[in-house]
Structures are given as C-alpha cells and as structure tokens.
Scaffold this active site. Sequence first.
Site, PDB file in Angstrom:
ATOM      1  N   THR A 127       2.355  32.737 -12.720  1.00 27.85           N
ATOM      2  CA  THR A 127       2.013  31.540 -11.996  1.00 27.85           C
ATOM      3  C   THR A 127       0.583  30.770 -12.636  1.00 27.85           C
ATOM      4  O   THR A 127      -0.229  30.767 -11.594  1.00 27.85           O
ATOM      5  CB  THR A 127       2.014  31.851 -10.542  1.00 27.85           C
ATOM      6  OG1 THR A 127       1.067  32.788 -10.173  1.00 27.85           O
ATOM      7  CG2 THR A 127       3.274  32.116 -10.034  1.00 27.85           C
ATOM      8  N   CYS A 159      -0.651  24.203 -11.512  1.00 30.13           N
ATOM      9  CA  CYS A 159      -0.231  23.081 -10.531  1.00 30.13           C
ATOM     10  C   CYS A 159      -0.549  21.811 -11.152  1.00 30.13           C
ATOM     11  O   CYS A 159       0.159  20.801 -10.819  1.00 30.13           O
ATOM     12  CB  CYS A 159      -0.982  23.519  -9.282  1.00 30.13           C
ATOM     13  SG  CYS A 159      -2.731  23.337  -9.312  1.00 30.13           S
ATOM     14  N   ARG A 190     -19.211  26.041 -11.287  1.00 27.22           N
ATOM     15  CA  ARG A 190     -18.265  26.529 -10.097  1.00 27.22           C
ATOM     16  C   ARG A 190     -19.211  27.653  -9.004  1.00 27.22           C
ATOM     17  O   ARG A 190     -18.796  27.815  -7.921  1.00 27.22           O
ATOM     18  CB  ARG A 190     -17.235  26.971 -10.599  1.00 27.22           C
ATOM     19  CG  ARG A 190     -16.178  26.313 -11.270  1.00 27.22           C
ATOM     20  CD  ARG A 190     -14.855  26.991 -11.558  1.00 27.22           C
ATOM     21  NE  ARG A 190     -13.867  26.070 -12.589  1.00 27.22           N
ATOM     22  CZ  ARG A 190     -12.567  26.165 -12.685  1.00 27.22           C
ATOM     23  NH1 ARG A 190     -11.995  27.272 -12.147  1.00 27.22           N
ATOM     24  NH2 ARG A 190     -11.929  25.464 -13.534  1.00 27.22           N
ATOM     25  N   ASN A 231      -1.200  21.417  -4.428  1.00 29.42           N
ATOM     26  CA  ASN A 231      -1.553  22.135  -5.527  1.00 29.42           C
ATOM     27  C   ASN A 231      -1.222  23.699  -5.164  1.00 29.42           C
ATOM     28  O   ASN A 231      -1.077  24.661  -5.926  1.00 29.42           O
ATOM     29  CB  ASN A 231      -2.853  22.016  -6.215  1.00 29.42           C
ATOM     30  CG  ASN A 231      -3.932  22.353  -4.968  1.00 29.42           C
ATOM     31  OD1 ASN A 231      -4.272  21.071  -4.184  1.00 29.42           O
ATOM     32  ND2 ASN A 231      -4.575  23.379  -4.726  1.00 29.42           N
TER      33      ASN A 231
END
Length: 481
Positions: free
Chosen positions: A258, A289, A334, A453
Amino acid sequence: MTVNDDSFTNWKTREEIAESMIPIIGKLHREQDVTVLLHSRSLVNKSVVSILKTHRFARQIAGTELSVTETMPFLQALTTLDLGPSQIDIALLAETYRTDDRGLSVEEFTAEAVAGATGENKIERRESRDVVLYGFGRIGRLVARLLIEKAGSGNGLRLRAIVVRGGGDQDIVKRASLLRRDSIHGQFQGTITVDEANSKIIANGNEIKVIYSDDPTSVDYTAYGINNAILIDNTGKWRDRAGLSKHLRPGIAKVVLTAPGKGDVPNVVHGVNHDMIKPDDQILSCASCTTNAIVPPLKAMADEYGVLRGHVETIHSFTNDQNLLDNYHNSDRRGRSAPLNMVITETGAASAVAKALPDLKATITGSSIRVPVPDVSIAILSLQLGRETTREEVLDYLRDVSLTSPLKRQIDFTTAPDAVSSDFIGSRHASIVDAGPTKVEGDNAILYLWYDNEFGYSCQVIRVVQHVSGVEYPTYPAPAV
C-alpha cells in the site's frame, strides 16, 4: 404507485419503501452473493435514511433526483431471477429502462440486462481467500474494516491475521480499541471483542489472529491455519522486490504493497491498469493515494481529448510521518508542526503516472503542499489537451464517465456549490471531480479532484486484492466502453 404531493407524506411513503428494500438487499447479498448498487454505491447494510440520501445524491451527478419508487420495481424483479455472484446497479437499470422504447415490462428488461449473471451464465460462488495484514496503522485498520464489511456473504476475502511489532501491556486491547473508534471515520459498524488468551480480535464474528513479529522471515503462517493467502503490507518499510519477497513465507501466495513500489514492482491503479496483472505475479503495489486520485481522470481526459502535458499540485492532508510539534525529521520541512503549517514537500505521483499509463507520452510534473487537515486532499490537475473544447463539454463528459464508464468506481462527480474537504470523508471513489471550479479555455483544462486519501485509497486497495484473488464479481448492467 402514487405519491401524495404533500412533502411530509411523500417522505413517509419513500421511507416505507426504503425500509422494505433492506431485507431484499440483505437476502440477495447473503444467499446469492449479489451486491446491490446505486450509482456504484453499495446499498448493503445501509439504513433507511442512507438509502434515501443515496437516491437523492443522484441529483448532483445525473441532474435529477432518483426516487425509490423508480428503483424498487427493479429490486423486486431481481428476486425472481436465478442470480449468481455479481454487482447490480439498480440506478442504471432504472435510467436505461426510462430511455428504452421497446415496450418491455420491468421484469423482462431486468432479466435481459442481467442475463450474464443468471442461469447457465452465472459464475459459481468461490471459496473465500485468506488475507493477512502486515501492519495495522491508518490504512491497515481501514482495510480491515472493509474486509470485515465484505465478509457478510461468507465468501470473497477473509481477514485471518494481522502482524504487528510486539507492544506493552494490553497491546491487543489497545489495537482493538483503535479499530473500534476512529476520530475521522467514526465508529466501527458492528461489534468487536478481544480474546487476549488466544491473541485474537473478533469483529462481527470474524476471528482475527494477532501475530507479533519484528521480522517477516520469522513467521510460518501455516502454523495458524492460513494458506494461499494474500498479504497486504501497510508499513511501507519494504518497497522493492527483494524486500517484499521476505513476506513470501509458508502460507503466503501474493504480496500487495500500500505504497508506491520501486524498481520492477508493478504499480497498479484499479480501473486503469489492473488487467495487466498476470496470474503468476506475486508482488504488486497499489501506488499512492494521489496516484490513484489523478490517474483515472487523466486517463479519461487522454482517451477523449488527448493530453500533451500536465502538472498536478496536491493540497494534501497531513500524515503520521510529520511531527505534531517542531522536531527533528529526515526531511527538510516535514519536521515542522503539521497542525500549524502549510508544508511544501515532494510527491512521486506525477512520475508514477508513467507506470500506470505507459501509453501516455505526455510529460506530467507534480508537487505537493501538506496542510493542517487530518484527512481528504485535493489534486489540481492542469492539462494541455490535444484539441480545443469547452467547459460544458468537459463537465458533461466527466459526469457521464462517473455514471456509466468502466471508471465509474474510481471517478465521482459533484456539482455542490458549497462542498468542502470534510464532505468527502468516507468517499469510496479514488477521486471526485468538483464541477464548480473546473476551468477550460481552448486546449487548456484545470480539474479540481477531491480524494479521501485514507478511505478512498483503501477501497482501491481492496479492489486490487479482489481482482488478484479472483473474487471481483462482474457488474450489471455492463458499463459502456
């Protein structure tokens, strides 16, 4: 069936009809493995109000509201047929019947439209396929909810185990609690109990073994009665073939990642390139996503207009890899507080387009800004088309794509003038075209694409897993090609 013009009486009448739909929908699902849809939205396990709201939503995409008085006769007609496993969209049945001029009865038309799922044509109900989740974070828990939800017929996919790193006291209780309650997606629809002695979570009767391991090569899944399973890696720790191959242990037949795959790992966007999966492929990626959000509408636009070049700017909700407060982070920006800042960062979605759409020769660039919302993002897709067109033509085309094309499960469409990001929490589509801000001038088009998402992406993951497991049942009436 006549309906009183008085609004309240009208509502009560439709409420009564919707209430009578629920046992029919449930019986078709349990006994014949038939999922009843309304414009690609499942009506299984839905409440009376939810059924009515789904009918009303049709007004936003089809221009007119769909009434239960129109769809109920088609639902009743399905109960008279010898149906096999399938998905049947009663909205499409009602709308195509409305334009059919052959004078057929509802029963005759329905039997013809779903003939591929009846009698000698119907496919056999397949044995359930074991599924293991490696990792149980945001995506892992949502995928778990979907797997449990889809286990209602007793066939299809069966979640057998989750693999997590060992935790402290009451580890399994805390993990079950996170499955039970979610601050964004709400309560789990059903019951969850914990069997600590046997390290199991029981969700709606599904016994899910919790396996503790820090190393995928240390697990023998056959020891837990798991065989020929599909393992879904939600950790993103391994993204190339060598790393993901560590999961191919006794009991595991295939691995689905994923996150974007690296190297020669196929990146699959369901609805666009899932047909490229070969029966002997053991390792696959569901891409990101954002890739799932932009590739279906990009393909739709390329098929109709041609695309010469494009740029995608994603305004993305913050994620777990960012810091709540300023702190050290491997990435330059980030590390800054996610709830307090807009953070410019990179996205690999644009480069991933080439893997999902190898025939598209256009150069697609991309960048991303993380913003202080916990879920739902928007992709702004700016395209130079192969021919000139108009805003009205593009919107009519994309509305039709969302309703009748093979991409209708991936692309949704809204004309709501007051829509904001939280309105799309829980959307099962890969992306939702927002008609309002769409801009078209000559051969330039700018599309605004909302996407959950977390949940929308999880639905795409499940579709890929259903496809590779052989339990992706056909949809009727068949979408236009």
